[in-house]
Design a protein around this motif. Structure first.
Motif, PDB file in Angstrom:
ATOM      1  N   LEU A 181       0.831  -1.203   0.000  1.00  0.00           N
ATOM      2  CA  LEU A 181       0.000   0.000   0.000  1.00  0.00           C
ATOM      3  C   LEU A 181       0.862   1.247   0.000  1.00  0.00           C
ATOM      4  N   ALA A 182       0.627   2.123  -0.955  1.00  0.00           N
ATOM      5  CA  ALA A 182       1.369   3.390  -1.024  1.00  0.00           C
ATOM      6  C   ALA A 182       0.840   4.350   0.032  1.00  0.00           C
ATOM      7  N   PHE A 193       6.104   6.575  -1.072  1.00  0.00           N
ATOM      8  CA  PHE A 193       6.709   5.300  -0.709  1.00  0.00           C
ATOM      9  C   PHE A 193       5.626   4.269  -0.439  1.00  0.00           C
ATOM     10  N   ILE A 194       6.040   3.012  -0.338  1.00  0.00           N
ATOM     11  CA  ILE A 194       5.118   1.951   0.050  1.00  0.00           C
ATOM     12  C   ILE A 194       5.041   1.950   1.570  1.00  0.00           C
ATOM     13  N   GLU A 195       3.867   2.177   2.082  1.00  0.00           N
ATOM     14  CA  GLU A 195       3.634   2.277   3.530  1.00  0.00           C
ATOM     15  C   GLU A 195       3.640   0.904   4.203  1.00  0.00           C
ATOM     16  N   ARG A 212       7.300  -9.440   2.442  1.00  0.00           N
ATOM     17  CA  ARG A 212       7.900  -9.525   1.099  1.00  0.00           C
ATOM     18  C   ARG A 212       8.763  -8.289   0.872  1.00  0.00           C
ATOM     19  N   LEU A 213       9.747  -8.409   0.028  1.00  0.00           N
ATOM     20  CA  LEU A 213      10.647  -7.311  -0.316  1.00  0.00           C
ATOM     21  C   LEU A 213      11.128  -6.542   0.920  1.00  0.00           C
ATOM     22  N   PRO A 214      11.894  -7.191   1.782  1.00  0.00           N
ATOM     23  CA  PRO A 214      12.404  -6.496   2.972  1.00  0.00           C
ATOM     24  C   PRO A 214      13.128  -5.208   2.571  1.00  0.00           C
ATOM     25  N   GLY A 215      12.851  -4.137   3.294  1.00  0.00           N
ATOM     26  CA  GLY A 215      13.451  -2.845   3.001  1.00  0.00           C
ATOM     27  C   GLY A 215      12.582  -1.946   2.153  1.00  0.00           C
ATOM     28  N   LEU A 216      11.471  -2.478   1.633  1.00  0.00           N
ATOM     29  CA  LEU A 216      10.594  -1.679   0.772  1.00  0.00           C
ATOM     30  C   LEU A 216       9.758  -0.677   1.567  1.00  0.00           C
ATOM     31  N   GLU A 217       9.243  -1.109   2.697  1.00  0.00           N
ATOM     32  CA  GLU A 217       8.365  -0.227   3.462  1.00  0.00           C
ATOM     33  C   GLU A 217       9.078   1.064   3.836  1.00  0.00           C
ATOM     34  N   GLN A 218       8.450   2.168   3.475  1.00  0.00           N
ATOM     35  CA  GLN A 218       8.901   3.525   3.779  1.00  0.00           C
ATOM     36  C   GLN A 218      10.262   3.864   3.176  1.00  0.00           C
ATOM     37  N   PHE A 219      10.678   3.123   2.146  1.00  0.00           N
ATOM     38  CA  PHE A 219      11.933   3.446   1.466  1.00  0.00           C
ATOM     39  C   PHE A 219      11.757   4.723   0.655  1.00  0.00           C
ATOM     40  N   ASP A 220      12.686   5.664   0.808  1.00  0.00           N
ATOM     41  CA  ASP A 220      12.605   6.972   0.151  1.00  0.00           C
ATOM     42  C   ASP A 220      13.241   6.909  -1.237  1.00  0.00           C
ATOM     43  N   TYR A 247       6.977   9.053  -8.090  1.00  0.00           N
ATOM     44  CA  TYR A 247       5.572   8.845  -7.785  1.00  0.00           C
ATOM     45  C   TYR A 247       5.339   7.345  -7.599  1.00  0.00           C
ATOM     46  N   VAL A 248       4.914   6.946  -6.407  1.00  0.00           N
ATOM     47  CA  VAL A 248       4.802   5.538  -6.038  1.00  0.00           C
ATOM     48  C   VAL A 248       3.326   5.134  -5.970  1.00  0.00           C
ATOM     49  N   LEU A 249       3.032   3.954  -6.518  1.00  0.00           N
ATOM     50  CA  LEU A 249       1.667   3.457  -6.561  1.00  0.00           C
ATOM     51  C   LEU A 249       1.686   1.944  -6.350  1.00  0.00           C
ATOM     52  N   ASN A 250       0.644   1.421  -5.757  1.00  0.00           N
ATOM     53  CA  ASN A 250       0.469  -0.024  -5.645  1.00  0.00           C
ATOM     54  C   ASN A 250       0.413  -0.619  -7.048  1.00  0.00           C
ATOM     55  N   ASP A 251       1.012  -1.785  -7.240  1.00  0.00           N
ATOM     56  CA  ASP A 251       1.079  -2.372  -8.577  1.00  0.00           C
ATOM     57  C   ASP A 251      -0.294  -2.711  -9.161  1.00  0.00           C
TER      58      ASP A 251
END
Length: 120
Positions: free
Chosen positions: A70-71, A77-79, A84-92, A102-106
């Motif tokens: 979820l963006a 960023f992905i909130e 899954r994908l460790p390090g993705l959450e809140q990555f700037d 611009y970040v969006l859910n796939d």
């Protein structure tokens, strides 16, 4: 100069990216393995894609990135993306690329594209 944009799909298996012109013509395309558990790999792979594509169209080319999860409300960023994908959450992404991303859910990205351009 024709406006261009970079689109990146960060999946758990592959990273897919395109550089398109204002008419939607694909100028460059890249696909490579994500290595889901190695955040340094996929972060640096995306940084390299942006650098490579920016050589083709210098300047501040808009970047859109979709990923599972979820963006945040500002699409920066992905909130939330548990397990899954460790390090993705809140990555700037803006810090990584040096410009606004611009970040969006796939799934939202796919739905928006289909509604705008049709299936296929």
């Amino acid at each position: 100069m024709t406006q261009a944009a970079i689109g990146i799909d960060l999946g758990c298996t592959y990273i897919k990216a395109v550089l398109i012109d204002a008419e939607g013509t694909i100028l460059l395309r890249r696909r490579q393995e994500t290595r889901e558990q190695d955040c340094n790999h996929w972060q640096q792979a995306i940084a390299q894609i942006v650098r490579d594509f920016s050589k083709e169209k210098p300047g501040n080319v808009p970047i859109g990135l979709c990923a599972p999860g979820l963006a945040d409300a500002n699409n920066t960023f992905i909130e939330c993306m548990p397990s899954r994908l460790p390090g993705l959450e809140q990555f700037d992404w803006s810090k990584l690329t040096g410009q606004r991303v611009y970040v969006l859910n796939d799934a939202h990205a796919a739905m928006t594209a289909e509604a705008s351009f049709g299936a296929g």
